[in-house]
Design an enzyme around this catalytic site. Structure first.
Site, PDB file in Angstrom:
ATOM      1  N   SER A 108       0.853  -1.184   0.000  1.00  0.00           N
ATOM      2  CA  SER A 108       0.000   0.000   0.000  1.00  0.00           C
ATOM      3  C   SER A 108       0.890   1.234   0.000  1.00  0.00           C
ATOM      4  O   SER A 108       2.066   1.161   0.378  1.00  0.00           O
ATOM      5  CB  SER A 108      -0.883   0.003   1.256  1.00  0.00           C
ATOM      6  OG  SER A 108      -1.514   1.246   1.438  1.00  0.00           O
TER       7      SER A 108
ATOM      8  N   TYR B  80      -2.359   0.263  10.850  1.00  0.00           N
ATOM      9  CA  TYR B  80      -2.274  -0.195   9.457  1.00  0.00           C
ATOM     10  C   TYR B  80      -0.951   0.209   8.815  1.00  0.00           C
ATOM     11  O   TYR B  80      -0.306  -0.619   8.160  1.00  0.00           O
ATOM     12  CB  TYR B  80      -3.440   0.383   8.666  1.00  0.00           C
ATOM     13  CG  TYR B  80      -3.475  -0.066   7.221  1.00  0.00           C
ATOM     14  CD1 TYR B  80      -3.634  -1.414   6.901  1.00  0.00           C
ATOM     15  CD2 TYR B  80      -3.348   0.851   6.180  1.00  0.00           C
ATOM     16  CE1 TYR B  80      -3.677  -1.835   5.574  1.00  0.00           C
ATOM     17  CE2 TYR B  80      -3.390   0.439   4.858  1.00  0.00           C
ATOM     18  CZ  TYR B  80      -3.549  -0.905   4.559  1.00  0.00           C
ATOM     19  OH  TYR B  80      -3.584  -1.313   3.245  1.00  0.00           O
TER      20      TYR B  80
END
Length: 244
Positions: A131, A144
């Site tokens: 990501s 995250y």
């Protein structure tokens, strides 16, 4: 072996599902793994692949999955996700454990289990979907972002450890992709999830799947180390050009 094989984790929806379809179009026999076996079976029937139940947070599940995969040319580490948007001060340790178990240790488990078969193929490829959160920190996202940083470092470390072996490694780091990602992050709150993409044209799962297929079909001597892909409307994880 005449038929090249690919393994895609997190294949019951989103990027994983689209990637499995795209690799099947390219002639790969695709092993699809996830916990939602009913969805997997429908997908496997559609693409002529093999559906295998997989929970990347379980040693036993990963072991059984890897044993059922006869050979592997490609591994797409796609299983992962986020939970919540808490500050560090308000961090939910159960959410952190889930994110680290799924994104980091899950990637480690399945990669370790299939690595001998990828090497034995003579032309292996590991694609890890990380990501833009693997490159940036942002407020309320520490659980995250820290997990994605760790997952990315795990993948990047393999690049050196496998140097000289017949395995290529590609990290694909997407920005905003409209999938079930935000729905999972916000515990099924559809209104909150849809607001993430409001006013922008986000990426879709097919965009990432086509990139995976492009990587998979490069010649064996070509290694695309990192690919960062964002919507035109996104600069950084929290910076968007939103239209009213």
């Amino acid at each position: 072996m005449s038929t090249r094989t690919a393994v895609v984790t997190g294949a019951s929806s989103g990027i994983g599902e689209a990637t499995a379809r795209e690799l099947a179009k390219q002639g790969y026999h695709v092993y699809v793994g996830a916990r939602r076996l009913d969805r997997l079976r429908a997908l496997a029937d559609e693409i002529g692949g093999t559906a295998l139940e997989l929970d990347v947070t379980s040693d036993e599940s990963v072991r059984a999955f890897a044993d059922a995969v006869e050979n592997a040319n490609i591994l797409v580490n796609n299983a992962g996700g986020a939970k919540g948007l808490a500050t560090v001060a308000d961090a939910d340790l159960d959410d952190w454990r889930w994110m680290w178990e799924t994104n980091v240790l899950g990637t480690l488990r399945i990669t370790k289990a299939l690595l001998p078969k990828l090497i034995a193929s003579g032309d292996g490829l590991i694609v890890t979907i990380t990501s833009v959160a693997a490159f940036h920190a942002y407020d309320n996202g520490s659980g995250y972002t820290s997990a994605k940083h760790a997952q990315a470092v795990l993948h990047r470390t393999l690049r050196g450890e496998l140097l000289g072996r017949p395995v290529r490694l590609t990290e694909i780091a997407p920005g905003a992709v409209e999938t079930e990602f935000s729905l999972v992050r916000f515990d099924g709150d559809a209104d909150r999830a849809s607001a993430v993409y409001q006013g922008i044209d986000p990426l879709v799962a097919q965009d990432i799947a086509e990139i995976v297929a492009f990587v998979a079909n490069r010649p064996p001597h070509v290694n695309l180390d990192q690919i960062i892909v964002k919507p035109r409307d996104q600069a950084d994880p929290g910076r968007f050009a939103r239209r009213s």
